[in-house]
Write an enzyme that holds these catalytic residues in place. Structure first.
Site, PDB file in Angstrom:
ATOM      1  CG  ASN A 120      44.295  30.221  46.727  1.00  0.00           C
ATOM      2  OD1 ASN A 120      44.516  31.014  45.818  1.00  0.00           O
ATOM      3  ND2 ASN A 120      44.270  28.933  46.538  1.00  0.00           N
ATOM      4  CD  GLU A 173      44.471  26.887  35.225  1.00  0.00           C
ATOM      5  OE1 GLU A 173      43.823  25.983  35.801  1.00  0.00           O
ATOM      6  OE2 GLU A 173      45.204  26.673  34.245  1.00  0.00           O
ATOM      7  CD  GLU A 188      47.637  29.249  33.705  1.00  0.00           C
ATOM      8  OE1 GLU A 188      47.988  29.047  34.878  1.00  0.00           O
ATOM      9  OE2 GLU A 188      47.113  30.297  33.325  1.00  0.00           O
TER      10      GLU A 188
HETATM   11  P1  NAD Z   1      37.899  35.880  42.956  1.00  0.00           P
HETATM   12  O1  NAD Z   1      37.336  35.341  41.704  1.00  0.00           O
HETATM   13  O2  NAD Z   1      37.027  36.600  43.890  1.00  0.00           O
HETATM   14  O3  NAD Z   1      39.116  36.867  42.661  1.00  0.00           O
HETATM   15  C1  NAD Z   1      40.233  36.487  41.883  1.00  0.00           C
HETATM   16  C2  NAD Z   1      40.853  37.722  41.269  1.00  0.00           C
HETATM   17  O4  NAD Z   1      39.930  38.278  40.349  1.00  0.00           O
HETATM   18  C3  NAD Z   1      41.162  38.827  42.272  1.00  0.00           C
HETATM   19  O5  NAD Z   1      42.362  39.469  41.907  1.00  0.00           O
HETATM   20  C4  NAD Z   1      39.983  39.774  42.110  1.00  0.00           C
HETATM   21  O6  NAD Z   1      40.270  41.089  42.470  1.00  0.00           O
HETATM   22  C5  NAD Z   1      39.729  39.648  40.626  1.00  0.00           C
HETATM   23  N1  NAD Z   1      38.373  39.997  40.191  1.00  0.00           N
HETATM   24  C6  NAD Z   1      37.209  39.903  40.895  1.00  0.00           C
HETATM   25  N2  NAD Z   1      36.174  40.346  40.144  1.00  0.00           N
HETATM   26  C7  NAD Z   1      36.688  40.694  38.948  1.00  0.00           C
HETATM   27  C8  NAD Z   1      36.128  41.216  37.759  1.00  0.00           C
HETATM   28  N3  NAD Z   1      34.830  41.466  37.638  1.00  0.00           N
HETATM   29  N4  NAD Z   1      36.950  41.461  36.711  1.00  0.00           N
HETATM   30  C9  NAD Z   1      38.266  41.207  36.800  1.00  0.00           C
HETATM   31  N5  NAD Z   1      38.862  40.730  37.918  1.00  0.00           N
HETATM   32  C10 NAD Z   1      38.085  40.465  38.970  1.00  0.00           C
HETATM   33  O7  NAD Z   1      38.617  34.623  43.652  1.00  0.00           O
HETATM   34  P2  NAD Z   1      39.311  34.581  45.074  1.00  0.00           P
HETATM   35  O8  NAD Z   1      38.234  34.593  46.094  1.00  0.00           O
HETATM   36  O9  NAD Z   1      40.402  35.586  45.113  1.00  0.00           O
HETATM   37  O10 NAD Z   1      40.007  33.143  45.035  1.00  0.00           O
HETATM   38  C11 NAD Z   1      39.390  31.965  45.418  1.00  0.00           C
HETATM   39  C12 NAD Z   1      38.952  31.167  44.203  1.00  0.00           C
HETATM   40  O11 NAD Z   1      40.057  30.931  43.334  1.00  0.00           O
HETATM   41  C13 NAD Z   1      38.440  29.789  44.572  1.00  0.00           C
HETATM   42  O12 NAD Z   1      37.278  29.508  43.845  1.00  0.00           O
HETATM   43  C14 NAD Z   1      39.569  28.860  44.143  1.00  0.00           C
HETATM   44  O13 NAD Z   1      39.179  27.545  43.854  1.00  0.00           O
HETATM   45  C15 NAD Z   1      40.077  29.564  42.940  1.00  0.00           C
HETATM   46  N6  NAD Z   1      41.431  29.134  42.631  1.00  0.00           N
HETATM   47  C16 NAD Z   1      41.639  28.345  41.539  1.00  0.00           C
HETATM   48  C17 NAD Z   1      42.916  27.882  41.250  1.00  0.00           C
HETATM   49  C18 NAD Z   1      43.190  27.022  40.045  1.00  0.00           C
HETATM   50  O14 NAD Z   1      44.351  26.871  39.695  1.00  0.00           O
HETATM   51  N7  NAD Z   1      42.182  26.448  39.404  1.00  0.00           N
HETATM   52  C19 NAD Z   1      43.981  28.232  42.093  1.00  0.00           C
HETATM   53  C20 NAD Z   1      43.720  29.027  43.203  1.00  0.00           C
HETATM   54  C21 NAD Z   1      42.445  29.482  43.471  1.00  0.00           C
END
Ligand code: NAD
Length: 479
Positions: free
Chosen positions: A149, A247, A460
């Site tokens: 995002n 996060e 963080e």
């Molecule tokens: P996601 O969990 O699908 O992916 C995040 C990252 O994790 C990607 O690089 C992905 O390739 C990797 N990943 C996926 N499966 C994995 C696994 N089994 N092992 C290791 N890595 C893996 O999330 P997304 O769809 O990319 O992002 C959206 C989510 O992120 C939303 O829920 C949003 O709220 C959250 N988010 C949180 C914050 C925060 O600071 N709290 C900030 C931004 C986004």
């Protein structure tokens, strides 16, 4: 077609065999190819990071800071280029990338470069018995995993404190948005960052990501992404005793009292709901509004939401760009259908926005405002991560605190009231990591950032990031 390669040991590798298609979300067309890396590439990156750690961990902080300032300067000189790339890769408006993503990425490096120049450690005298002091040392190779995002913004939010602390890393951006991370590797080279300090491996989460998380030589993992992924990741890390920062997702309440600065509350609620297409973990996606101003609020808020221009992300008039993927767009539209089934009233939006010409197949969704829905409904409880908000009335302070806290998430919250005592009382009662009073997403990088409940583990920012990336050993010297 743009073809990316991994960045390992200071070099762009040419080992890649298989690739993943990467789409321009505004056109729905493939425009880049991302290495589909596996354990093999991760192992090579770990070797490079391990070698680099020997010297980087002992490099004086002034030298580390100097290189980081250089990274920031080079990035700043290429701000437009990076903003264009981020907008094309993610679907966000060029304006947002120019004003938020890339400036913040630059600031991440500058902030942590400055931070390490001013760090002090305390020594304490224990009566006449002993002197205690803390020896701080970088923990080793960090695994850094970031979402799609805010691609460069969140990746650099991890890389900057990691290398400032003297750690080296193996980083993996999201497979949906890898392009600016790839461009950043060139900046590292130009800035003279020693080879192997930052290694970037591109690919899918369950393959390259999982290989990073499970690697025995990576003792710490900083992850930003979805709650379900965070849970999986933690299951791998826990038996290996890895230090983990998670996060995760959010479903943030935006609490508006009748004594608010009304215009400011409405305008900021529009940004909190629809900035970056609602694809920010901090978005105020649950608007809780005091009953006495409920109708007045909707009369002001809904037309403003309706007027937001959805379209070509490069057009300066556009306020809402494309969602990240077809699959994600479909998920957002399913939630809107679910809202209807749950009895919700769609006050505006509610549909895919079909554009003409090159954007015909783009993943656009109209800004959508939903009312008449119970706060316990799925649409009001689950993270939609799109341009969709639900609006709920409340009567008393006590009621709204319960409503806001009735969530499995606990990331952030906004409180709108001109009554300082009330604002403070409410802010202190909400179960989240960050409360904004009369504002939204005003970020000071010094303060702790993170969530409670299913929004994550750890904090963080400033010294909190430094604590994560370093080990603190107490040394007691007897008199
Ligand atoms: P996601 O969990 O699908 O992916 C995040 C990252 O994790 C990607 O690089 C992905 O390739 C990797 N990943 C996926 N499966 C994995 C696994 N089994 N092992 C290791 N890595 C893996 O999330 P997304 O769809 O990319 O992002 C959206 C989510 O992120 C939303 O829920 C949003 O709220 C959250 N988010 C949180 C914050 C925060 O600071 N709290 C900030 C931004 C986004």
């Amino acid at each position: 077609m743009l073809k990316l390669s991994n960045f390992i040991g200071g070099e762009f590798s040419s080992l890649e065999e298989t690739y993943i298609d990467s789409y321009d979300p505004s056109t729905g067309k493939v425009y880049a190819q991302i290495p589909d890396s596996s354990e093999h590439e991760v192992n090579l990156a770990v070797e490079a990071a391990q070698k680099a750690f020997q010297t980087w961990s002992k490099t004086p902080s002034s030298t580390r800071a100097q290189i980081m300032y250089k990274i920031a300067d080079i990035l700043e000189s290429k701000l437009d280029e990076f903003a264009k790339a981020e907008s094309k890769d993610q679907g966000k408006t060029l304006e947002f990338a120019k004003n938020v993503d890339i400036p913040r990425s630059i600031y991440n490096f500058r902030y942590f470069a400055g931070h390490i120049l001013h760090m002090e450690e305390k020594a304490t005298v224990m009566d006449n018995i002993a002197l205690n002091y803390v020896q701080r040392s970088p923990l080793g190779i960090a695994g850094l995993i970031s979402p799609w995002n805010l691609p460069l913004y969140l990746l650099t939010w991890k890389i900057a404190p990691c290398i400032a602390a003297g750690c080296t890393c193996v980083a993996k951006p999201s497979e949906f948005t890898s392009v600016t991370a790839y461009m950043l590797c060139d900046v590292f080279k130009q800035a003279g960052l020693p080879e192997g300090v930052v290694n970037i491996v591109f690919g899918k989460g369950p393959k390259a990501g999982q290989a990073i998380v499970a690697h025995p030589k990576i003792p710490l993992i900083s992850f930003t992404g979805g709650t379900v992924t965070g849970k999986k990741l933690n299951e791998t890390c826990a038996p290996l005793f890895k230090k983990v920062s998670l996060e995760l997702g959010g479903k943030n309440a935006n609490i508006i009292f009748e004594d608010c600065d009304f215009e400011k509350a409405v305008d900021t609620s529009i940004s909190a709901a629809f900035s970056n297409q609602g694809e920010i973990c901090l978005c105020g996606s649950r608007i809780l509004i005091q009953k006495s101003i409920y109708n007045k609020f909707l009369e002001a808020f809904v037309p403003k939401a309706r007027q937001l221009v959805v379209g070509d992300p490069r057009d300066p008039k556009t306020k809402v760009g494309a969602l990240i993927s077809k699959q994600h767009m479909e998920k957002v539209l399913e939630y809107i259908e679910l809202a209807k089934q749950e009895g919700g009233v769609i006050e505006c939006g509610g549909k895919r926005k079909q554009l003409d010409g090159e954007f015909n197949d783009g993943y656009f969704v109209e800004p959508t405002v939903i009312t008449n829905i119970k706060p316990s409904c799925r649409v009001a409880q689950e993270e939609i991560f799109g341009p969709v908000v639900t609006v709920h009335p409340f009567e008393t302070e006590e009621e709204v605190i319960n409503l806001a806290n009735n969530s499995r998430y606990g990331l952030s919250c906004s409180v709108w009231s001109e009554n300082g005592r009330r604002a403070r009382r409410v802010a202190e009662s909400i179960e989240v990591g960050y409360v904004w009073v009369n504002c939204w997403m005003v970020r000071d990088l010094k303060v702790p950032f993170g969530g409670v409940k299913e929004s994550g583990i750890g904090r963080e920012g400033g010294e909190y990031s430094m604590n994560f990336f370093t080990d603190q050993k107490s040394i007691c010297l007897a008199n």
